[in-house]
Design a protein around this motif. Sequence first.
Motif, mmCIF file in Angstrom:
data_model
loop_
_atom_site.group_PDB
_atom_site.id
_atom_site.type_symbol
_atom_site.label_atom_id
_atom_site.label_comp_id
_atom_site.label_asym_id
_atom_site.label_seq_id
_atom_site.Cartn_x
_atom_site.Cartn_y
_atom_site.Cartn_z
ATOM 1 N N ARG A 297 7.082 -11.902 -11.162
ATOM 2 C CA ARG A 297 6.349 -11.646 -9.922
ATOM 3 C C ARG A 297 5.403 -12.806 -9.601
ATOM 4 O O ARG A 297 5.265 -13.208 -8.441
ATOM 5 C CB ARG A 297 5.561 -10.338 -10.028
ATOM 6 C CG ARG A 297 6.426 -9.087 -9.979
ATOM 7 C CD ARG A 297 5.572 -7.819 -9.979
ATOM 8 N NE ARG A 297 4.668 -7.782 -8.826
ATOM 9 C CZ ARG A 297 3.760 -6.832 -8.639
ATOM 10 N NH1 ARG A 297 3.625 -5.853 -9.523
ATOM 11 N NH2 ARG A 297 2.982 -6.862 -7.570
ATOM 12 N N ASP B 242 -1.643 -5.863 -8.610
ATOM 13 C CA ASP B 242 -1.357 -6.858 -7.569
ATOM 14 C C ASP B 242 -2.367 -7.996 -7.605
ATOM 15 O O ASP B 242 -2.012 -9.160 -7.394
ATOM 16 C CB ASP B 242 -1.374 -6.199 -6.188
ATOM 17 C CG ASP B 242 -0.123 -5.365 -5.913
ATOM 18 O OD1 ASP B 242 0.853 -5.502 -6.678
ATOM 19 O OD2 ASP B 242 -0.128 -4.587 -4.951
ATOM 20 N N ALA C 178 -1.513 -11.865 -8.202
ATOM 21 C CA ALA C 178 -1.936 -12.846 -7.203
ATOM 22 C C ALA C 178 -2.669 -14.011 -7.860
ATOM 23 O O ALA C 178 -2.398 -15.183 -7.569
ATOM 24 C CB ALA C 178 -2.823 -12.177 -6.160
ATOM 25 N N ASP D 25 -4.211 -8.073 -1.589
ATOM 26 C CA ASP D 25 -3.590 -6.836 -2.048
ATOM 27 C C ASP D 25 -3.653 -5.818 -0.911
ATOM 28 O O ASP D 25 -4.022 -6.139 0.222
ATOM 29 C CB ASP D 25 -4.255 -6.325 -3.330
ATOM 30 C CG ASP D 25 -5.688 -5.857 -3.116
ATOM 31 O OD1 ASP D 25 -6.199 -5.948 -1.987
ATOM 32 O OD2 ASP D 25 -6.319 -5.399 -4.098
ATOM 33 N N GLU D 26 -3.302 -4.567 -1.206
ATOM 34 C CA GLU D 26 -3.235 -3.555 -0.149
ATOM 35 C C GLU D 26 -4.584 -3.333 0.526
ATOM 36 O O GLU D 26 -4.662 -3.171 1.743
ATOM 37 C CB GLU D 26 -2.703 -2.240 -0.723
ATOM 38 C CG GLU D 26 -2.338 -1.221 0.333
ATOM 39 C CD GLU D 26 -1.521 -0.061 -0.224
ATOM 40 O OE1 GLU D 26 -1.325 0.921 0.508
ATOM 41 O OE2 GLU D 26 -1.082 -0.155 -1.388
ATOM 42 N N TYR E 118 0.721 -10.883 1.637
ATOM 43 C CA TYR E 118 -0.003 -9.622 1.562
ATOM 44 C C TYR E 118 0.858 -8.494 1.000
ATOM 45 O O TYR E 118 2.090 -8.530 1.061
ATOM 46 C CB TYR E 118 -0.514 -9.229 2.952
ATOM 47 C CG TYR E 118 0.600 -8.870 3.923
ATOM 48 C CD1 TYR E 118 1.025 -7.548 4.086
ATOM 49 C CD2 TYR E 118 1.253 -9.864 4.658
ATOM 50 C CE1 TYR E 118 2.062 -7.230 4.954
ATOM 51 C CE2 TYR E 118 2.292 -9.556 5.520
ATOM 52 C CZ TYR E 118 2.694 -8.234 5.670
ATOM 53 O OH TYR E 118 3.721 -7.907 6.517
ATOM 54 N N SER E 119 0.182 -7.502 0.440
ATOM 55 C CA SER E 119 0.828 -6.264 0.005
ATOM 56 C C SER E 119 0.427 -5.164 0.985
ATOM 57 O O SER E 119 -0.590 -5.266 1.678
ATOM 58 C CB SER E 119 0.390 -5.892 -1.408
ATOM 59 O OG SER E 119 0.745 -6.898 -2.330
ATOM 60 N N GLY E 120 1.210 -4.085 1.037
ATOM 61 C CA GLY E 120 0.880 -2.980 1.923
ATOM 62 C C GLY E 120 1.236 -3.279 3.369
ATOM 63 O O GLY E 120 2.178 -4.019 3.657
ATOM 64 N N LYS E 121 0.446 -2.711 4.290
ATOM 65 C CA LYS E 121 0.715 -2.856 5.721
ATOM 66 C C LYS E 121 -0.436 -3.560 6.424
ATOM 67 O O LYS E 121 -1.586 -3.436 6.040
ATOM 68 C CB LYS E 121 0.941 -1.473 6.358
ATOM 69 C CG LYS E 121 2.161 -0.733 5.813
ATOM 70 C CD LYS E 121 2.331 0.615 6.502
ATOM 71 C CE LYS E 121 3.556 1.345 5.971
ATOM 72 N NZ LYS E 121 3.730 2.670 6.630
ATOM 73 N N ALA F 58 5.112 -10.674 3.725
ATOM 74 C CA ALA F 58 4.974 -9.481 2.896
ATOM 75 C C ALA F 58 5.446 -9.789 1.475
ATOM 76 O O ALA F 58 6.548 -10.317 1.287
ATOM 77 C CB ALA F 58 5.774 -8.326 3.483
ATOM 78 N N ALA F 59 4.625 -9.480 0.488
ATOM 79 C CA ALA F 59 4.969 -9.793 -0.899
ATOM 80 C C ALA F 59 6.279 -9.145 -1.320
ATOM 81 O O ALA F 59 7.042 -9.728 -2.100
ATOM 82 C CB ALA F 59 3.833 -9.349 -1.816
ATOM 83 N N GLU F 60 6.543 -7.966 -0.783
ATOM 84 C CA GLU F 60 7.760 -7.242 -1.188
ATOM 85 C C GLU F 60 9.033 -7.920 -0.683
ATOM 86 O O GLU F 60 10.138 -7.615 -1.164
ATOM 87 C CB GLU F 60 7.697 -5.809 -0.681
ATOM 88 C CG GLU F 60 7.648 -5.689 0.836
ATOM 89 C CD GLU F 60 7.488 -4.260 1.314
ATOM 90 O OE1 GLU F 60 7.758 -4.007 2.498
ATOM 91 O OE2 GLU F 60 7.104 -3.397 0.493
#
Length: 529
Positions: free
Chosen positions: A39, A73, A77, A115-116, A136-139, A153-155
């Motif tokens: 990651r 996260d 990071a 993070d989120e 970024y993570s989340g929305k 988006a990290a994902e």
Amino acid sequence: MEQNFNLALSIYRHALETPNNTAVVCSGYAVTYAVFAERAARLAECLKTANGWRGNGGSQLPRVGILASRNIDACVAMVGACWAGATYVPLGPKFPEERILTLLSLCNFTALIADEEGAKLLKGRVLDACPGLVIYSGKLLEGPTAGRVNLVAAETLPPAAIAEPASMAAQDNAYIIFTSGTTGIPKGVVISAGAARHYLASIGDWLGLRASDRVLETCELTFDFSVHNLFATWEVGASLHILPAPQVMNAVKFARTSRLTVWNSVPSLAGMLRQLKALSPACLPDLRITVFGGEQLPSSTASAWKSAAPASAIFNLYGPTEATVFCLAQAEPLAVTAGRDVISIGRPLAGSEAAIFDELGAVVVDGTAGELAIAGVQLADGYLDAPGLTAERFVTLNGKRWYLTGDLALRDILGDFHCLGRIDNQVKIMGYRVELEEIDAHLRRATEIDLVGSVPWPIVDGSARSLVGFVGVPGGQAIDVDRVIARLKANIPAYMVPNRIVALESMPVNASGKVDRRALREMLEKDAV
């Protein structure tokens, strides 16, 4: 072959040697070293695509802001930024917007990772002030203005091979930690990779950390104690167990459930647990190492802890951010500072040197109080873009570079050092370093009144729990306390906001015309009787 000082090397090494061992655990979710490394490598590959990255011709090491709290996260990071060969700079998601904007303006970031919780702040003025690449993570709540910021988006990042982290030289900047500044503007302490690597290579051996250890993490990334908690754990291949902030009152239960073997925290947490009557005899049977640092350790707290964790060795560590986390330490038997009821800060760790100087820069005789100064390989490069302040605090005496801590201390005849408090008006609030002058500066802005003063209060077990702000209002005019507090909360972190604002018709001043903080403290002590 030139040595690589990258802080991510330990994670890389353990990902190859013990890939299935646990690296981080948080909120019931565990990540192995192999997954952790993959990651981080994934993030690093994305970071290196940013405009102005080192490989694109820039002479300065890129800086990556970490807008994240303590969670997995956030760890990924931070390590991802290191892996890519960048200087990481933690930014607290709980910081007020104005504080975050100030730090963004000071750092000239190449990229930002959120993070989120941090992603929720990526809007309006904050988003406009961000660098060209944000992962970024989340929305997200909104998109960038005119597409100036590349939001990733990290994902969505593609898998990456676990290749060796980017090469970093000893003189490269590993991280920058911001502390409170006397002018109201935070100051960035610049730590080299060589200084950080030296600390991490030596502290694990000195404490006796093992790969089988299960280590507690209680700090935000903005507190440099986190450098010890995280990287010293990963240096030996142990597992880090993050205590979420909402669970801090249940820290003992968390430690028992997680079968922790190493405890890291400020003494205030132990003191709070003691007040809650959570430290029953032998309630922490698995602990074998306890590290206290960040503020003075009351001997009564140490005694209560020894009863609660009878198998644990207690270490009291001391060090300003400017000397790379910790540079002095007191191991058992714990010497007590005479007349203070606090534990000695002990002796310098390997590679560090300590001395007590008088006002003229001469070393004082043992038993005499003076200013504690630190020398050695762990000293910071200085303060970010502040050569004047750097020259003032980092001085050369007798051909050696020293950092003047501002702490009043003495060395006893046995060679142990004892911290007696601050020479200036810098205090520790729950482990965080705070300049009272910075509080005053914000108090003036919030009240639009020049005559103000702040005092650490209450003092419990020798440590400040909060602050009280005093405002001079001749004629007895009223001030809107709620409005003042709201203004302060909008500009400074919660731990810096006074828990009470007191209006005084006559503000006490000393012979030089400055606000007399001693008189203010005496007022509080009198009211407490």
